[in-house]
Design an enzyme around this catalytic site. Structure first.
Site, PDB file in Angstrom:
ATOM      1  CD  GLU A  16      -2.701   1.318   2.499  1.00 25.99           C
ATOM      2  OE1 GLU A  16      -3.617   0.474   2.555  1.00 25.99           O
ATOM      3  OE2 GLU A  16      -2.478   2.168   3.392  1.00 25.99           O
ATOM      4  CB  THR A  47      -4.485   5.660   0.761  1.00 27.48           C
ATOM      5  OG1 THR A  47      -3.531   6.734   0.631  1.00 27.48           O
ATOM      6  CG2 THR A  47      -3.798   4.458   1.375  1.00 27.48           C
ATOM      7  CE1 TYR A  48     -11.000   9.044  -4.129  1.00 28.37           C
ATOM      8  CE2 TYR A  48     -12.048   9.669  -2.064  1.00 28.37           C
ATOM      9  CZ  TYR A  48     -11.998   9.724  -3.447  1.00 28.37           C
ATOM     10  OH  TYR A  48     -12.932  10.446  -4.138  1.00 28.37           O
ATOM     11  CB  ALA A  50      -9.869  12.951   4.811  1.00 28.94           C
ATOM     12  N   GLY A 107     -14.447   5.135   5.087  1.00 32.87           N
ATOM     13  CA  GLY A 107     -13.553   6.251   5.349  1.00 32.87           C
ATOM     14  C   GLY A 107     -13.728   6.774   6.757  1.00 32.87           C
ATOM     15  CG  ASP A 108     -10.457   6.977   9.251  1.00 35.14           C
ATOM     16  OD1 ASP A 108     -11.027   5.911   9.587  1.00 35.14           O
ATOM     17  OD2 ASP A 108      -9.233   7.050   9.007  1.00 35.14           O
ATOM     18  CE1 TYR A 143     -10.991  -1.044   9.702  1.00 38.19           C
ATOM     19  CE2 TYR A 143     -12.943  -2.197   8.916  1.00 38.19           C
ATOM     20  CZ  TYR A 143     -12.058  -1.142   8.828  1.00 38.19           C
ATOM     21  OH  TYR A 143     -12.222  -0.188   7.843  1.00 38.19           O
ATOM     22  CE  LYS A 163     -16.824  -3.316   5.320  1.00 32.02           C
ATOM     23  NZ  LYS A 163     -15.449  -3.007   5.765  1.00 32.02           N
ATOM     24  CD  GLN A 210       5.186   6.332  10.137  1.00 33.23           C
ATOM     25  OE1 GLN A 210       6.023   5.449  10.272  1.00 33.23           O
ATOM     26  NE2 GLN A 210       5.055   7.041   9.028  1.00 33.23           N
TER      27      GLN A 210
END
Length: 287
Positions: A16, A47-48, A50, A107-108, A143, A163, A210
């Protein structure tokens, strides 16, 4: 090898990466991509941002990976802040760029954006893609310790089943540092009737701050062994890096030995660390 064949392999190994910030030129990531492609992963996901803040970069990078680097790519797509019209437009651009795989995510939550309330869950987006862009291969997230917003793990598994029922054919897990939690999750997922392959998400330690930030965002627990490594070497960046690589390699060896469907390496755009890990586990993953 066809795209669909890649996801049917006995064991998938993937990376990723994330796009540079909008204030940075997209070329900033190109050297990293060149180095990662040489390692011959089965795919590289992008990734995308926010609220879709990096969506153009996501598609452009995923297209470069596929067409210029001849490596399969997966474009992340988050939906919480997308209207139906925006989703159609993004998916159209994804297909126009020859990208065949989408990792569909809710998404968050972010205080900087207002949810559009069209896609409240990733399963909503998956159903939408399946109906409107049937040629796209859809991946989903899972998760091992439960989503941070789920009331309990049983409810989280119900959401995951939605899903796969909606059309997600391949699952990529959130990062974790305790393999026993992943194995317990995977066993319960199979009992719940979730048959899609589950890739284990592995993040090597780069620096203590991090990792602490990532853990605060996703809720992953830190085993005592891992904490001792961070505390022992936090003031020695090179030692922490090497210890983190060793820890990730140990995780991967254990996962592969016990039959994991795949390894998804969160590279944090660090080709050096990805290469070190690949060199250590290449023959093990291929066995």
């Amino acid at each position: 090898m066809k795209t669909t064949d890649i996801f049917k392999k006995k064991r998938v190994f993937s990376f990723e990466v994330f796009p540079p910030k909008r204030t940075m030129p997209i070329e900033k990531i190109y050297d990293t991509l060149d180095e990662l492609a040489v390692l011959k992963p089965d795919f590289i996901s992008v990734t995308y941002g926010a609220g879709g803040s990096a969506s153009a970069y996501t598609i452009e990078i995923a297209s470069k990976i596929k067409h210029d680097l001849k490596t399969e790519s997966v474009a992340h797509l988050t939906c919480l802040y997308l209207s139906e019209e925006e989703a159609r437009e993004v998916l159209s651009r994804i297909e126009e760029n020859g990208i065949e795989n989408v990792l569909a995510l809710r998404g968050d939550s972010s205080p900087d954006f207002e949810p559009k309330n069209r896609f409240c869950y990733a399963s909503d987006l998956i159903s939408f893609i399946k109906e409107n862009n049937p040629n796209l291969n859809i991946l989903g997230a899972c998760y091992p310790e439960g989503h941070s917003e789920s009331p309990n793990k049983i409810d989280d598994l119900r959401c995951l089943k939605k899903k796969t029922d909606a059309g997600a054919s391949h699952l990529v897990s959130q990062l974790f540092f305790d393999n026993s939690l992943f194995f317990d999750f995977a066993e319960k997922a199979r009992i719940a009737g979730i048959e899609a392959p589950i890739e284990a998400g592995i993040m090597p330690v780069v620096n203590k701050k991090q990792i602490e930030r990532m853990v605060s965002l996703c809720g992953a627990s830190l085993p005592e062994k891992f904490l001792k490594i961070m505390n022992r070497y936090e003031d020695n960046p090179e030692a922490l890096r090497d210890a983190g690589i060793a820890y990730a390699v140990d995780q991967i060896v254990d996962l592969v030995t016990r039959g994991v469907d795949g390894i998804h390496l969160y590279t944090m755009n660090n080709a050096y660390i990805a290469r070190r890990i690949c060199e250590a586990v290449k023959t093990i993953i291929e066995t």
